[in-house]
Design a protein around this motif. Structure first.
Motif, PDB file in Angstrom:
ATOM      1  N   ALA A   1       0.873  -1.151  -0.048  1.00 20.15           N
ATOM      2  CA  ALA A   1      -0.012  -0.023   0.008  1.00 20.15           C
ATOM      3  C   ALA A   1       0.674   1.285  -0.114  1.00 20.15           C
ATOM      4  O   ALA A   1       1.939   1.238   0.527  1.00 20.15           O
ATOM      5  N   ALA A   2       0.581   2.222  -0.610  1.00 23.47           N
ATOM      6  CA  ALA A   2       1.422   3.373  -0.866  1.00 23.47           C
ATOM      7  C   ALA A   2       0.534   4.914  -1.001  1.00 23.47           C
ATOM      8  O   ALA A   2      -0.598   4.602  -1.215  1.00 23.47           O
ATOM      9  N   GLU A   3       0.923   5.777  -0.601  1.00 23.95           N
ATOM     10  CA  GLU A   3       0.404   7.043  -0.890  1.00 23.95           C
ATOM     11  C   GLU A   3       1.372   8.207  -1.090  1.00 23.95           C
ATOM     12  O   GLU A   3       2.669   8.125  -0.941  1.00 23.95           O
ATOM     13  N   VAL A   4       1.027   9.314  -1.588  1.00 32.15           N
ATOM     14  CA  VAL A   4       1.651  10.451  -1.853  1.00 32.15           C
ATOM     15  C   VAL A   4       1.276  11.500  -0.638  1.00 32.15           C
ATOM     16  O   VAL A   4      -0.114  11.676  -0.532  1.00 32.15           O
ATOM     17  N   VAL A   5       2.067  12.188   0.044  1.00 33.95           N
ATOM     18  CA  VAL A   5       1.920  13.056   0.998  1.00 33.95           C
ATOM     19  C   VAL A   5       2.941  14.027   0.750  1.00 33.95           C
ATOM     20  O   VAL A   5       3.629  14.125  -0.318  1.00 33.95           O
ATOM     21  N   PHE A   6       2.982  15.275   1.500  1.00 33.24           N
ATOM     22  CA  PHE A   6       3.970  16.420   1.291  1.00 33.24           C
ATOM     23  C   PHE A   6       4.560  16.919   2.418  1.00 33.24           C
ATOM     24  O   PHE A   6       4.148  16.921   3.463  1.00 33.24           O
TER      25      PHE A   6
END
Length: 195
Positions: free
Chosen positions: A61-66
């Protein structure tokens, strides 16, 4: 481009070990009671989104954050399934390339997305400035797949492996496949030009 090599990232089965490509670049693996998280801060949103797609294909599972500064980060969730990857790429608290590591086509593709940059008729694969001991070993790892690079990074330039020449660039492209489907990716992807 001609026919893709049967080693190409586009026909290689995704696996957790492919995330080693992020660690070959400037990515980090951090371990907690919840498991290991692999993350990499990148310069552009397209890179983070493409990495999340590639990571998700491995089953993680993966995501984009800042970051607080607005830089995109592609990262996995914490998972014990990534603990072995963390162990192999760590020597105490220091990142260390596993002895004899050979990048899979998909690992090299992730490295290219995270830290690759076209440089005229050459291509640069970025390295982790905080893990300089890995740089010569990573150059050797690329040689193992038939892509002989030159280590650059003196005189104020960022540390990178430079790939030059029609034969080497063609082999790299056969290995990593087509760019992610964005115009930004195509502009940064390796290309065989000027030969």
């Amino acid at each position: 481009m001609g026919q893709l090599s049967f080693f190409s990232a586009q026909i290689d089965q995704p696996a957790y070990d492919d995330l080693s490509g992020l660690l070959a670049a400037h990515g980090q693996a951090s371990r907690s009671d919840s498991g290991t998280r692999v993350s990499v801060v990148v310069t552009e949103v397209w890179r983070a989104e493409a990495l999340v797609d590639e990571i998700t294909a491995t089953g993680a599972a993966a995501e984009v954050v800042f970051t607080d500064e607005g830089n995109p980060i592609a990262r996995t969730t914490h998972s014990h399934e990534l603990d072995d990857l963390h162990r192999r790429w760590s020597s105490g608290a220091v990142k260390s390339m596993p002895t004899g590591w050979v990048p899979s086509p998909r690992a090299l593709r992730l490295w290219t997305i995270a830290a690759g940059e076209r440089d005229g008729d050459r291509f640069l694969l970025g390295l982790d400035p905080h893990a300089p001991d890995t740089h010569p070993a990573l150059a050797t790892a690329l040689m193992r797949v038939g892509v002989a690079p030159t280590l650059v990074g003196t005189h104020g330039r960022a540390h990178a492996l430079r790939i030059a020449g029609k034969r080497r660039l063609t082999h790299l492209l056969e290995y990593i496949g087509e760019p992610p489907a964005t115009s930004e990716a195509a502009a940064h992807w390796p290309a065989v030009v000027g030969f």
